[in-house]
Design a protein around this motif. Structure first.
Motif, PDB file in Angstrom:
ATOM      1  N   GLU A 246       0.850  -1.198   0.000  1.00 32.16           N
ATOM      2  CA  GLU A 246       0.000   0.000   0.000  1.00 32.16           C
ATOM      3  C   GLU A 246       0.872   1.228   0.000  1.00 32.16           C
ATOM      4  O   GLU A 246       1.817   1.326   0.770  1.00 32.16           O
TER       5      GLU A 246
ATOM      6  N   GLU B 284       0.959   5.581  -0.304  1.00 29.59           N
ATOM      7  CA  GLU B 284       0.245   6.869  -0.253  1.00 29.59           C
ATOM      8  C   GLU B 284       1.089   7.857  -1.025  1.00 29.59           C
ATOM      9  O   GLU B 284       2.245   8.063  -0.712  1.00 29.59           O
TER      10      GLU B 284
ATOM     11  N   ASN C 179      -2.901   5.011  -2.837  1.00 35.32           N
ATOM     12  CA  ASN C 179      -3.920   6.011  -2.519  1.00 35.32           C
ATOM     13  C   ASN C 179      -3.320   7.372  -2.772  1.00 35.32           C
ATOM     14  O   ASN C 179      -2.220   7.663  -2.311  1.00 35.32           O
TER      15      ASN C 179
HETATM   16  C1  LIG Z   1      -6.338   3.774   0.599  1.00 35.70           C
HETATM   17  O1  LIG Z   1      -7.720   3.997   0.340  1.00 35.70           O
HETATM   18  C2  LIG Z   1      -8.531   2.908   0.749  1.00 35.70           C
HETATM   19  C3  LIG Z   1      -9.924   3.267   0.305  1.00 35.70           C
HETATM   20  O2  LIG Z   1     -10.080   4.618   0.184  1.00 35.70           O
HETATM   21  C4  LIG Z   1      -8.409   2.731   2.213  1.00 35.70           C
HETATM   22  O3  LIG Z   1      -9.210   1.668   2.630  1.00 35.70           O
HETATM   23  C5  LIG Z   1      -6.982   2.433   2.584  1.00 35.70           C
HETATM   24  O4  LIG Z   1      -6.821   2.319   3.968  1.00 35.70           O
HETATM   25  C6  LIG Z   1      -6.107   3.516   2.098  1.00 35.70           C
HETATM   26  N1  LIG Z   1      -4.759   3.177   2.327  1.00 35.70           N
HETATM   27  C7  LIG Z   1      -3.899   3.964   2.936  1.00 35.70           C
HETATM   28  C8  LIG Z   1      -2.569   3.448   3.139  1.00 35.70           C
HETATM   29  O5  LIG Z   1      -4.266   5.070   3.365  1.00 35.70           O
END
Ligand SMILES: *[C@@H]1O[C@H](CO)[C@@H](O)[C@H](O)[C@H]1NC(C)=O
Ligand SMILES: *[C@@H]1O[C@H](CO)[C@@H](O)[C@H](O)[C@H]1NC(C)=O
Ligand SMILES: *[C@@H]1O[C@H](CO)[C@@H](O)[C@H](O)[C@H]1NC(C)=O
Length: 787
Positions: free
Chosen positions: A136, A138, A228
């Protein structure tokens, strides 16, 4: 680990080798190579042959492997080397590039040591693997293109080519993959931002990174990359409209929804959370509206009044969490409701209104206003229908109330005129005002007597000052105009001013007799009373009042004939006369007539005659009403020559009054006897007087002709009566004194009236009874003188 193992393996090997060095000149090295992961029993190589041992020698030489791990076994029959245990190169050697198992093979008889090395070749049996299944990331949307984001490397347990990894990224225009050789020769995959991100367009990306090894066939592993895009507060809230418009009715209850503003912010999170508030607003707006900061709903906070303000215009703000503000305008039009009743203002009111005001006279000025607008403010005015006023529309909202008919205070003295105003709303609102209009009196009504004419009867001999009657007149006017005063019209009665007889009290209309009336003097008064009101000019009316004097029996009958003897001469104090009656008279022959009058009237003057006393009762009789003395039978010889009769004259009053008349009647056969009788009669009549004088004869002569005289007298009276009645009729026309009313007593009455007036003419000072008597006698004798 592997290294430690190798050292531990070698120690006994070294010891064995030292031993062998001592016993053997040289050791030979044998090499084999096998792939990893071969099954048990797989042939590694013909070890015995490669060591130069023949099949026959084998049992004797006792070929043995000095190997701790027992990866391999050697066949005692043919001396071949076999895999004893499945070999995993990655397990045995890890990631080292080369991997081999070295061990010694011992041959006995003679003892010989051989080095054997089995290389284990890698097989691509491991796929590249990532530590996590998902990566993941950001990435701020402000990040510039070209930025690199190191990614996790994959691991491949294989060695060599089999562990030589390349990476591939799913194709995405925003990202590319770069491989960075790190000093260790490993490739580090890096994500490269190819172009600027816009969270508002795409807020997240999903990529797959694949690691591929160099084996044949290749193996690969993948990892998911979730990116994200973090928001930059790069967007201000934007309202859905630049101007919001709403129309709401006034008087909506507090809390009613007016409109809703709506702003969107493309940003994320708090940067995209919008709250609403008033922007640039006039001071009064917060009094009437509230904004829900969350929902953007504008609601009523105070009662709106169209009449005060019909349009509100103000700014609204939408603010996001990052402090960016969007603006819009709100315009709220207030629509009119019919919530104002028409107002009626009385600008002027001229009350009281004179009752003779001309038609069209303005009595009130009104102003009518309705604060509503349009139809709701259109006012129609009306008046009560049954009043003598009407509305006149002046310009605009001004009305005047004018008289429509003539007013009459005497009919309606006060009007409560209701002015009604109704507006054109639906339902219409109404209001009213009352004009209290008094009608001012004008002296337009004369006093009106309660009776058309008045008459009263007043008994004579009344007390002076007696109340006779009260006249009353009313005046329909008001106040001074209705204040009636009474006045007597002056006139004359018997030469005296009327006001000396009666007076009228000015205030009360009471009519008083000022003096005691004598019916025998004044029988009737005809007078006028005038009633005058206090107006200016005054109005008046008059009424006739007839005052009848009622007779009382206050006069005794008066005997005219036979004349009374002088009181001094008359011994009996009565009337006396001498009548002659021949002895040959037939019964019923008229001997004499007693003439009497009564000054009273009616019953009081109705006389009756009675024979009270006679020398020879039964010889004479007296007519009850005529007073005629007649013989009742033939005079007889025995009847005395001189007969004395007393006749009582009585009126019919209550109580009756009476008088007596004394008659002397001589009964004679001849003149000589008559004369002789006369002489004695004269002596009898006046015994104190000397007889035989001329006077006596004269009296005798008078007595003789008395019968004739009576006849003449009656004739004369009749004549005079006729003339006198004519005069009286004329006098009655003059209105002061009326004549004697005609009655069934006219005969006697007529005589009396004649005598009365006649004596009045002769005797101006007829006061005392004595002088009256004198005058009567005069009256009796005067015609004789004339004759
Ligand atoms: C990215 O976005 C998704 C859905 O908006 C969210 O569930 C997730 O936690 C986010 N990831 C980060 C690392 O912020
Ligand atoms: C007019 O109104 C007044 C006050 O209400 C009242 O006293 C009066 O009697 C009314 N007059 C008429 C004629 O109705
Ligand atoms: C009474 O009044 C009428 C009308 O006012 C007038 O014509 C008449 O002369 C008056 N009579 C007397 C006696 O004053």
């Amino acid at each position: 680990m592997f290294a430690i193992e190798e050292r531990a393996q070698r120690r006994p090997l070294v010891a064995a080798l030292l031993l062998c060095v001592w016993c053997r000149a040289a050791a030979e090295r044998v090499r084999y190579s096998i792939a990893e992961e071969l099954g048990r029993g797989s042939l590694v190589g013909p070890l015995a042959r490669d060591l130069g041992l023949s099949a026959d020698e084998l049992p004797a030489r006792k070929l043995r492997l000095s190997e701790e791990k027992q990866y391999f076994t050697v066949s005692e029959e043919n001396g071949n080397l076999y895999v004893n245990e499945r070999l995993d190169r990655e397990e045995m050697c890890g990631e080292s590039a080369s991997c081999s198992v070295s061990f010694e093979a011992l041959v006995h008889n003679p003892l010989n040591v051989f080095h054997i090395e089995v290389a284990i070749e890698d097989v691509n049996d491991n796929a590249p693997a990532f530590r996590k299944g998902v990566l993941e990331l950001e990435i701020g949307e402000w990040t510039l293109p070209g930025a690199r984001f190191p990614l996790e490397t994959a691991r491949d347990a294989d060695a060599g080519r089999n562990s030589l990894l390349t990476y591939q990224l799913t194709s995405n225009p925003s990202f590319s993959l770069a491989l960075n050789e790190n000093p260790g020769g490993k490739r580090q995959p890096e994500l490269v931002l190819e172009r600027a991100l816009d969270r508002e367009k795409q807020s997240s990306f999903e990529l797959v990174l694949m690691a591929v090894d160099g084996g044949d066939p290749t193996r690969s592993g993948t990892v998911q990359i979730r990116i994200n895009v973090t928001d930059l507060n790069d967007n201000q809230p934007v309202f859905s409209k630049s101007v919001y418009e709403a129309r709401v009715a006034e008087n909506l209850p507090v809390g009613s929804l007016v409109l809703r503003v709506w702003a969107t912010d493309a940003d994320m999170g708090s940067n995209g959370r919008v709250s609403y508030s008033f922007g640039n607003v006039p001071d009064d707006v917060p009094l009437f509206f509230v904004v829900d900061s969350e929902s953007g709903e504008i609601r009523i906070a105070g009662l709106l009044d169209f009449e005060e303000k019909n349009k509100y215009s103000f700014g609204m703000e939408a603010r996001d969490g990052g402090g960016l503000i969007g603006h819009c305008e709100v315009q709220i039009d207030i629509t009119d409701e019919n919530d104002n009743v028409p107002e009626i203002t009385i600008l002027s009111l001229s009350s009281p209104v004179p009752e003779d005001a001309a038609i069209g006279t303005v009595v009130a000025l009104l102003k009518v206003r309705d604060r509503d607008s349009g139809e709701n403010g259109q006012v129609r005015c009306s008046l009560d229908r049954d009043v003598p006023f009407r509305l006149q529309s002046s310009h605009g909202s001004y009305y005047s109330v004018v008289t429509a008919r003539e007013l009459d205070r005497e009919q309606v003295s006060e009007y409560n005129v209701t002015v009604r105003a109704a507006d054109g709303g639906s339902p219409a609102l109404q209001s009213s005002a009352v004009l209290a209009l008094r009608v001012l009196d004008v002296n337009d009504n004369a006093p009106v007597f309660a009776q058309e004419r008045y008459s009263a009867r007043l008994a004579e001999n009344n007390a002076a000052g007696a109340l006779v009657l009260t006249v009353r007149a009313t005046d329909a006017d008001w106040g001074q105009n209705a204040r009636v005063r009474y006045r007597l019209w002056e006139g004359r009665v018997r030469g005296a001013p009327l006001s000396s007889y009666v007076s009228v009290q000015a205030e009360t209309g009471a009519l008083y007799a000022l003096r005691s009336f004598d019916y025998e003097e004044v029988r009737e008064l005809e007078l006028w009373v005038r009633a005058e009101d206090g107006g200016a000019p005054a109005l008046s009316s008059n009424v006739s009042v007839r005052l009848l004097i009622v007779d009382e029996n206050d006069n005794a009958p008066q005997v005219l004939y036979p004349p009374a003897a002088p009181p001094a001469a008359s011994g009996k104090g009565g009337w006396s006369g001498v009548e002659l009656a021949p002895r040959s008279s037939e019964p019923g022959a008229l001997v004499a007539k007693v003439v009497a009058v009564d000054a009273d009237a009616g019953q009081n003057a109705w006389l009756s005659y009675e024979l009270a006393k006679a020398t020879e009762p039964g010889l004479f009789r007296v007519g009850l009403h005529s007073g005629e003395v007649r013989t009742a039978r033939f005079p007889l010889a025995r009847d005395a020559a001189r007969q004395s009769l007393v006749v009582v004259v009585k009126d019919h009053g209550r109580p009756a009054l009476s008088a007596t008349a004394t008659l002397s009647v001589l009964l004679a056969e001849s003149v000589a006897e008559l004369l002789a009788e006369l002489g004695s009669a004269a002596e009898a009549a006046a015994p104190g007087e000397p007889a035989g004088s001329l006077t006596r004869w004269l009296v005798l002569a008078v007595a003789a002709v008395s019968c004739l005289f009576v006849a003449f007298l009656l004739l004369l009276l009749a004549l005079r009566l006729r003339r006198w009645r004519r005069e009286q009729l004329l006098a009655a026309d003059s209105g002061v004194l009326r004549g004697v009313p005609v009655s069934h007593f006219v005969g006697i009455d007529g005589v009396r009236a004649f005598l009365q007036s006649y004596s009045h003419e002769v005797s101006l000072t007829a006061d005392s009874r004595k002088s009256q008597l004198l005058s009567w006698r005069t009256a009796v004798f005067l015609p004789f003188e004339n004759f």
